[in-house]
Design an enzyme around this catalytic site. Structure first.
Site, mmCIF file in Angstrom:
data_model
loop_
_atom_site.group_PDB
_atom_site.id
_atom_site.type_symbol
_atom_site.label_atom_id
_atom_site.label_comp_id
_atom_site.label_asym_id
_atom_site.label_seq_id
_atom_site.Cartn_x
_atom_site.Cartn_y
_atom_site.Cartn_z
ATOM 1 N N TRP A 69 0.826 -1.213 0.000
ATOM 2 C CA TRP A 69 0.000 0.000 0.000
ATOM 3 C C TRP A 69 0.852 1.251 0.000
ATOM 4 O O TRP A 69 0.549 2.232 -0.685
ATOM 5 C CB TRP A 69 -0.989 -0.026 1.167
ATOM 6 C CG TRP A 69 -1.834 -1.258 1.109
ATOM 7 C CD1 TRP A 69 -1.756 -2.349 1.923
ATOM 8 C CD2 TRP A 69 -2.830 -1.572 0.129
ATOM 9 N NE1 TRP A 69 -2.655 -3.310 1.510
ATOM 10 C CE2 TRP A 69 -3.326 -2.860 0.422
ATOM 11 C CE3 TRP A 69 -3.359 -0.878 -0.969
ATOM 12 C CZ2 TRP A 69 -4.327 -3.482 -0.346
ATOM 13 C CZ3 TRP A 69 -4.351 -1.487 -1.723
ATOM 14 C CH2 TRP A 69 -4.818 -2.767 -1.423
ATOM 15 N N ASP A 138 -2.044 6.401 6.449
ATOM 16 C CA ASP A 138 -3.056 5.464 5.955
ATOM 17 C C ASP A 138 -3.324 4.458 7.068
ATOM 18 O O ASP A 138 -2.489 3.602 7.355
ATOM 19 C CB ASP A 138 -2.536 4.767 4.692
ATOM 20 C CG ASP A 138 -3.522 3.722 4.161
ATOM 21 O OD1 ASP A 138 -4.595 3.523 4.777
ATOM 22 O OD2 ASP A 138 -3.206 3.100 3.124
ATOM 23 N N LYS A 162 -12.312 -2.489 6.928
ATOM 24 C CA LYS A 162 -11.656 -3.430 7.848
ATOM 25 C C LYS A 162 -12.242 -3.315 9.253
ATOM 26 O O LYS A 162 -12.753 -4.276 9.789
ATOM 27 C CB LYS A 162 -10.145 -3.150 7.913
ATOM 28 C CG LYS A 162 -9.429 -3.154 6.578
ATOM 29 C CD LYS A 162 -9.518 -4.490 5.854
ATOM 30 C CE LYS A 162 -8.675 -4.482 4.582
ATOM 31 N NZ LYS A 162 -8.960 -5.647 3.732
#
Lengths: 327, 327
Positions: A69, A138, A162
């Site tokens: 990511w 993030d 999530k």
């Protein structure tokens, strides 16, 4: 009418979005400098928006590369020709650790990092000291999993799917001084101020997803009792699994101690055939999703906020039994 | 597990998204040149993405200005310094009509128009003849309300929340030759090819909203019987209301004949006090949402696909009664 039918310009929806914001502020102990926003496009859209908004004056930003990511976030800054610097990376060891003792650039507009790396199974145990430079983080896979020291955080963003809600909404928590960096000449929907000025309702927001966030955050606050309590539960779950892995000569945790994720526990078996057999056995026993991400192989147990300790006990029992019959 | 919990990388979700795409292709009779995509950010994000993707080589595009949404689309092209041309506008009469006999530029990359104008209550009865230049159409408020001649359409986009689903997803139908115009050096999440190449799953899509679209489109195909049948129902509803308005000396339709929307019927009463009283009376009778948009005043009946003929009959009865007691 249901939440999928009411107008977002109604007092009913105002109550939903404002309650979600107030609970978020209480849980994370945010002061009035911070705005809680709801955007679309997932964290991937934030990879584009952060450099677009914060680097318009030619300044640079520091990026820490801890996996898939982070790498994507770096790419989206570079594709816009923003002069960012990768100040640390754990790519040399397939991202199995979190770099420390990083030298940051004092004139950077921000430091970007990915707090938890779902694919590699690593997580920052504590946030780095970036001096006067605000962090942009993030937190898609560990937001609301534990208390957070906001003192040097300029922005958090998190795809909800999530820990805090369904797919289709991205929570952005942004400090006023970062909002002030956005230039006027960028598209309206890519400017954080558009969302801050209109309480995330410049255009129609993803009402159902925001409503579900409200419910999850209410559960965190009222049923779990806050982020300290959530942290206790998450540590108990992860400790159980990591202790078992460390005691085993059959299974092996892949992330370095001190860098291990409390959300995604990655591990290997002695060979790929056994891994395949184990994943199949787990599915037979009602435990799906244990196959590691296709980019790394092995196995991965994702144990987000919603996973209970019982599920970890069941997994460890299964792992013991599989070792006995296959080891 | 429910649709809000399953992985978008599961065969269950593949079935959902692929069924939604196949049904869309059948309903709109799309050939293989067209890709059906699901994006986030609403139509407002498309105002930004269309010029970003299609005007990278310095070419211009023609825009038709028919109201609030067209004006916003034009602004988002201009903010990117794209050399677009507004070739027609009905702003001179507060957007109460749809311009016709428009001269288009033969070298334009596309012609942009808003097929239905929710706030002003106007709609293109038929699409203009743009010659060889493909149309890019914002159909947020009339997609799937009637059959569509795709022969000169390069792209359709539609925030789902009027006719095809909940807020939080935007359907984009794009022809291959327009996909080929996108440059490589734009952010990944703003490039249509990202979505076309990954069946709208480059990153986590808004699963629940796509699932709901699938259900609505299934209803359109199997219960309603297709877009021809939907069109018959929509015309019957709108005719009932417009005929009543045209016969009345108390109520007055605001959109010109020949430009009237079948989705949003806008009308005035003799004065603003009566309008306020009428809207209040309607709410008392269980009919909300009749107040006109704050930018135009008056009244507006939004009668999208989901509204039945019964509701229009009830509204006309209420209007008759209100006139009798107040007129």
């Amino acid at each position: 009418m249901s939440i999928t039918e009411v107008s977002h310009r109604s007092p009913w929806f105002d109550d939903v979005i404002n309650d979600a914001i107030e609970r978020t502020k209480r849980l994370l102990k945010l002061d009035d400098q911070y705005h809680v926003l709801f955007l679309q496009g997932g964290a991937s859209m934030q990879f584009c928006m952060a450099p677009l908004n914060f680097l318009s004056d030619g300044r640079s930003a520091d990026y820490i590369n801890t996996g898939t990511w982070s790498t994507k976030a770096i790419k989206e800054a570079q594709i816009q020709n923003k002069p960012i610097k990768v100040v640390a990376s754990s790519e040399d060891k397939n991202f199995c650790y979190i770099p420390n003792n990083i030298s940051f650039n004092k004139d950077a507009a921000y430091v970007h990092l990915t707090s938890n790396n779902t694919i590699k199974g690593t997580q920052f145990e504590s946030l780095p000291d970036t001096g006067q430079v605000p962090m942009v983080i993030d937190m898609s896979s560990d937001i609301m999993s534990k208390p957070l020291d906001m003192s040097n955080i300029g922005m958090i963003y998190a795809g909800a799917q999530k820990n805090i809600g369904p797919a289709g909404v991205c929570m952005v928590i942004i400090r006023q001084d970062l909002l002030d960096l956005s230039p006027d000449n960028i598209p309206t929907m890519l400017n954080y101020n558009t969302f801050a000025n209109k309480n995330s309702m410049f255009n129609t927001p993803p009402c159902f997803a925001i409503y579900t966030i409200q419910l999850v955050i209410k559960w965190l606050e009222e049923t779990i009792g806050g982020l300290e309590q959530m942290d206790v539960k998450n540590r108990e779950k992860a400790d159980l699994l990591y202790n078992f892995l460390d005691d085993s000569s059959f299974y092996r945790a892949t992330a370095d101690k001190g860098s291990r994720s409390l959300m995604n526990v990655t591990f290997r078996l002695p060979n790929e055939d056994l891994e395949k057999a184990f994943v199949a056995k787990a599915v037979e026993n009602g435990m799906g999703g244990l196959k590691g991400h296709r980019s790394v192989g092995g196995c991965r147990a994702s144990i987000y906020n919603a996973t209970g300790l019982d599920a970890i006990n069941d997994l460890v029992s299964l792992m013991k039994e599989f070792e006995k019959t296959s080891g």
